[in-house]
Design an enzyme around this catalytic site. Structure first.
Site, PDB file in Angstrom:
ATOM      1  N   HIS A   1      11.912  48.883  26.700  1.00 52.48           N
ATOM      2  CA  HIS A   1      13.308  48.318  26.334  1.00 52.48           C
ATOM      3  C   HIS A   1      12.684  47.115  25.244  1.00 52.48           C
ATOM      4  O   HIS A   1      13.348  46.789  24.236  1.00 52.48           O
ATOM      5  CB  HIS A   1      14.083  47.752  27.382  1.00 52.48           C
ATOM      6  CG  HIS A   1      15.149  46.702  26.715  1.00 52.48           C
ATOM      7  ND1 HIS A   1      16.354  47.274  26.305  1.00 52.48           N
ATOM      8  CD2 HIS A   1      15.392  45.647  26.737  1.00 52.48           C
ATOM      9  CE1 HIS A   1      17.085  46.573  25.952  1.00 52.48           C
ATOM     10  NE2 HIS A   1      16.450  45.246  26.087  1.00 52.48           N
ATOM     11  N   GLU A   2      11.816  46.370  25.858  1.00 50.08           N
ATOM     12  CA  GLU A   2      11.136  45.027  24.910  1.00 50.08           C
ATOM     13  C   GLU A   2      10.525  45.562  23.639  1.00 50.08           C
ATOM     14  O   GLU A   2      10.496  45.242  22.732  1.00 50.08           O
ATOM     15  CB  GLU A   2      10.204  44.082  25.794  1.00 50.08           C
ATOM     16  CG  GLU A   2      10.994  43.469  26.982  1.00 50.08           C
ATOM     17  CD  GLU A   2      12.250  42.839  26.840  1.00 50.08           C
ATOM     18  OE1 GLU A   2      12.368  42.239  25.470  1.00 50.08           O
ATOM     19  OE2 GLU A   2      13.128  43.018  27.649  1.00 50.08           O
TER      20      GLU A   2
ATOM     21  N   HIS B   1      12.940  46.085  20.662  1.00 51.13           N
ATOM     22  CA  HIS B   1      13.119  45.056  20.113  1.00 51.13           C
ATOM     23  C   HIS B   1      12.145  44.834  18.923  1.00 51.13           C
ATOM     24  O   HIS B   1      12.495  44.501  17.807  1.00 51.13           O
ATOM     25  CB  HIS B   1      13.317  43.973  20.849  1.00 51.13           C
ATOM     26  CG  HIS B   1      14.508  43.589  21.641  1.00 51.13           C
ATOM     27  ND1 HIS B   1      15.735  43.716  21.233  1.00 51.13           N
ATOM     28  CD2 HIS B   1      14.691  43.697  23.069  1.00 51.13           C
ATOM     29  CE1 HIS B   1      16.743  43.544  22.321  1.00 51.13           C
ATOM     30  NE2 HIS B   1      16.063  43.503  23.461  1.00 51.13           N
TER      31      HIS B   1
END
Length: 223
Positions: free
Chosen positions: A95-96, A99
């Site tokens: 998920h990070e 970004h």
């Protein structure tokens, strides 16, 4: 009665969301991923496969403190995510990375959110000072100004929501593309990513209810 329901919503929604994400996070932190790689290794594979070799990955203290720092080009993963090879670890790490991919691609909502950060921080600080003064002086006009300033926070959260959802979609896509999860792990990864998104939904709803509460107070004082 309406006012009490709004206050209850403001208090309960964030608590329920936090409970759900903590429960889900801990549940899947106990289940090893079949790829047998850590959160750090997951993030490194995703970043390198997308030409983002310059992004560093470091461990940080705390639980659910994971985040991507675009200004320093660093992904910070909490110790459990960084070291362990669990469903939660690979999901959060991916998920990070989502970004980081957004920044690379010039994802517009992320650019807007980054632009709004200093504005929202300033507006919120000023808003609460004005709000307190408004109540102390019993001046409705000041409370209305505070409401307007606080609405920037709601706008910020509205923009944050698609940013987080998109990062999760990118995360799952990368995990599948790199064969880091099996078919029977898809739903487990989805559960972790969905739980994270729900915290932002709950936060947004709570902020909207808070504004509504203040509007009801202003209307009541006018009457």
């Amino acid at each position: 009665m309406t006012y009490l329901l709004i206050v209850l919503g403001i208090l309960v929604l964030p608590l329920l969301a936090q409970f759900y994400i903590t429960f889900t996070y801990k549940k899947y932190l106990k289940i090893d991923s079949k790829s047998n790689i850590s959160g750090f290794e997951t993030a490194r594979k995703i970043l390198d496969s997308n030409g983002l070799n310059e992004i560093h990955i470091v461990a940080t203290s705390g639980m659910l403190t994971d985040h991507y720092d675009p200004s320093r080009n660093v992904i910070r993963l909490s110790n459990d995510i960084f070291d362990k090879n669990t469903i939660s670890s690979i999901s959060v790490a991916a998920h990070e990375c989502g970004h980081a991919l957004q920044k690379r691609d010039g994802y517009i909502p992320m650019k807007i959110r980054s632009f709004l950060v200093p504005i929202v921080n300033f507006s919120n600080r000023i808003a609460y000072i004005i709000l307190i003064l408004g109540f102390l002086l019993e001046y409705v006009g000041l409370i209305e100004i505070a409401i307007i300033l606080m609405s920037t926070g709601v706008i910020f959260q509205l923009i944050t929501l698609p940013v987080e959802i998109d990062a999760s979609l990118r995360a799952k896509k990368e995990l599948i593309k790199l064969n880091l999860i099996t078919d029977d792990e898809n739903d487990k990864v989805k559960n972790v990513l969905t739980a994270a998104a729900l915290t932002y939904v709950a936060g947004l709803l709570a902020s909207i209810l808070e504004l509504l509460r203040l509007i009801l107070i202003v209307n009541g004082r006018r009457d």
